[in-house]
Design a protein around this motif. Sequence first.
Motif, PDB file in Angstrom:
ATOM      1  N   LEU A 169       4.794   2.549  -3.566  1.00 53.22           N
ATOM      2  CA  LEU A 169       3.694   2.854  -2.648  1.00 53.22           C
ATOM      3  C   LEU A 169       2.961   4.130  -3.069  1.00 53.22           C
ATOM      4  O   LEU A 169       1.738   4.225  -2.924  1.00 53.22           O
TER       5      LEU A 169
ATOM      6  N   ALA B 113       2.316  -6.963   3.880  1.00 54.95           N
ATOM      7  CA  ALA B 113       1.112  -6.942   4.718  1.00 54.95           C
ATOM      8  C   ALA B 113      -0.121  -6.507   3.943  1.00 54.95           C
ATOM      9  O   ALA B 113      -1.237  -6.976   4.209  1.00 54.95           O
ATOM     10  N   ILE B 114       0.040  -5.598   2.963  1.00 55.25           N
ATOM     11  CA  ILE B 114      -1.117  -5.137   2.180  1.00 55.25           C
ATOM     12  C   ILE B 114      -1.300  -5.970   0.912  1.00 55.25           C
ATOM     13  O   ILE B 114      -2.134  -5.643   0.063  1.00 55.25           O
ATOM     14  N   GLY B 115      -0.512  -7.027   0.778  1.00 62.15           N
ATOM     15  CA  GLY B 115      -0.667  -7.934  -0.355  1.00 62.15           C
ATOM     16  C   GLY B 115      -0.125  -7.407  -1.661  1.00 62.15           C
ATOM     17  O   GLY B 115      -0.594  -7.806  -2.735  1.00 62.15           O
ATOM     18  N   GLU B 116       0.885  -6.519  -1.592  1.00 64.60           N
ATOM     19  CA  GLU B 116       1.422  -5.930  -2.819  1.00 64.60           C
ATOM     20  C   GLU B 116       2.904  -6.230  -3.035  1.00 64.60           C
ATOM     21  O   GLU B 116       3.538  -5.616  -3.884  1.00 64.60           O
TER      22      GLU B 116
ATOM     23  N   HIS C 130      -0.635   4.539  -1.389  1.00 64.49           N
ATOM     24  CA  HIS C 130      -0.360   4.191   0.002  1.00 64.49           C
ATOM     25  C   HIS C 130       0.878   4.977   0.419  1.00 64.49           C
ATOM     26  O   HIS C 130       2.001   4.496   0.276  1.00 64.49           O
TER      27      HIS C 130
ATOM     28  N   GLN D  36      -4.728  12.251   2.052  1.00 60.23           N
ATOM     29  CA  GLN D  36      -3.390  11.742   2.356  1.00 60.23           C
ATOM     30  C   GLN D  36      -2.405  12.892   2.540  1.00 60.23           C
ATOM     31  O   GLN D  36      -1.445  12.777   3.307  1.00 60.23           O
TER      32      GLN D  36
ATOM     33  N   TYR E 184       5.657  -3.889   4.961  1.00 60.30           N
ATOM     34  CA  TYR E 184       4.349  -3.261   4.761  1.00 60.30           C
ATOM     35  C   TYR E 184       3.737  -3.677   3.425  1.00 60.30           C
ATOM     36  O   TYR E 184       2.535  -3.966   3.343  1.00 60.30           O
ATOM     37  N   LEU E 185       4.554  -3.724   2.389  1.00 55.87           N
ATOM     38  CA  LEU E 185       4.056  -4.180   1.090  1.00 55.87           C
ATOM     39  C   LEU E 185       3.521  -5.603   1.178  1.00 55.87           C
ATOM     40  O   LEU E 185       2.480  -5.930   0.586  1.00 55.87           O
TER      41      LEU E 185
END
Length: 496
Positions: free
Chosen positions: A143, A202-205, A148, A7, A199-200
């Motif tokens: 994140l 979308a990633i299920g968080e 992420h 990353q 985005y959170l």
Amino acid sequence: MGIVLRQGIRNTLISYVGLAIGFANTIFVLPRLLTTSQLGLVGVLVFLATVGAQFGMFGFASAGLRYFPYFRNQGRNHAGFLPLLLGLPLLGYLLVAVLMAVGQPLVLHWYKSSDAALIAPHYGVAIGLAGVIMLGALQDAYLKSLFHTSFASFCQEILLRLLIVAAALAYGAHYLTFAGFVVAYAGAYAVVALLLAVYLAAIGELHLRPTRAALRIKPLGEMLAFGGFALLSNISGTVLLQVDNVMVSAKLSLAAGGIYLLATNVSTALTLPFRALNKTAFSLIAEYWKESDMAQMGLFYQRVTRINTLLGCYLALGIGLNLNFIFGLIHKPEYAAGAGAVLLLLAGRLFDGITGVNGTIVVTSPRYRYDLGFNVSLALLIVGLNWVLIPRYGLEGAALAYCAALVGINTLRTWFVWHNYRLQPFDSRFPRILLVAAVAGVAAWAPPELPNIWLTLLMRGGVLTLVYGLGILLTNAAPEAVALWASLRHRFFPAA
């Protein structure tokens, strides 16, 4: 280290694309479309908003990074960690917004009457900007804890800058008034905060339902205590990083502040690789503390320092040797007055990067309270130095104060980490990198400038890259660079 390295490399690539956009914005767009006073005004508004955001968060971004490992995987929603992370700061921001509104006359009192008249119509934007900066920082911390970081890096390093460029171009084309540009500038931060929330989800968080379990895993009082210390530490850090620009605007003029802001932006290019790697370093070091793995932390500390030194020396030399080229692109001679400030700022930022992640180690350690003492003392020192040096030496005085503050705080932190935990950032390869950098810098600086600034850039950049790259490879000063070179050679010349 694998996830951090992957990353970190990804974030570095994103950061350098952002650097190119930011460079174009800093050199080609904002200085040409805004007056020096308008550019100084933008710097003041961002500073006020950043301070307001820090007070509103009450250190919860740092607290979230430190305590999330205890909440991780405690149920599908991490035991309701995100509502806890966002809830108290949102209440804090409401109080901050009221205080900022009431305190407007006091803030304007520090500026000349003509500059105060320019700031006043846009002061309310700083209040709103504080809120969206706070939300963006809290989501970014969440994140980071989830490992992420790439999307947040994209939003902060690339998208944000593109939106600001678009706002500036719209102002230059007379589609926006200057007031509209200021609102659009703040709106760019709001877009980033909104996209992080998307985005959170979308990633299920994106778990927004509060739970009582969040209060049982770690006592709220302990988190508030840590947040309070982190707040004071972050505020003093903000003072160290930005008060020089604000004090230049207040003690000299907004126009001088605009020139100094440009100098700061030019030197900021040096910090991008440090920031990219440190995005994931915080969470990993928190994990090392949780597992009491001091050996791995020590190896990580030295490796990050070595990589930062390798990249930092090259970038500092590349920027410092080509200041005439950089300022020549602006086509406004008044900005060249900041060249001396750029060199001093580069020296301070390079030292900050070379000393590695000492601040992260301290603030995540059981003795994190000591970091507050370092930061508060040096914040007071930097304000005092600026107070004395700016009237006497102008822009160079502010840059000298900034450089002294960074050298001071990192020297103390490095000693503190070694004294208490016997961890230090330097290995036997460190002197080799510095020696190679010195030789490469002299080799690139020695030839006289050519009549054309582009040819001078190519000559100096080419000599610096060749001598520095060969020196690092031949001395094996950085195994990471040797491995990268071997990988590239195998990919493009497999038969060699």
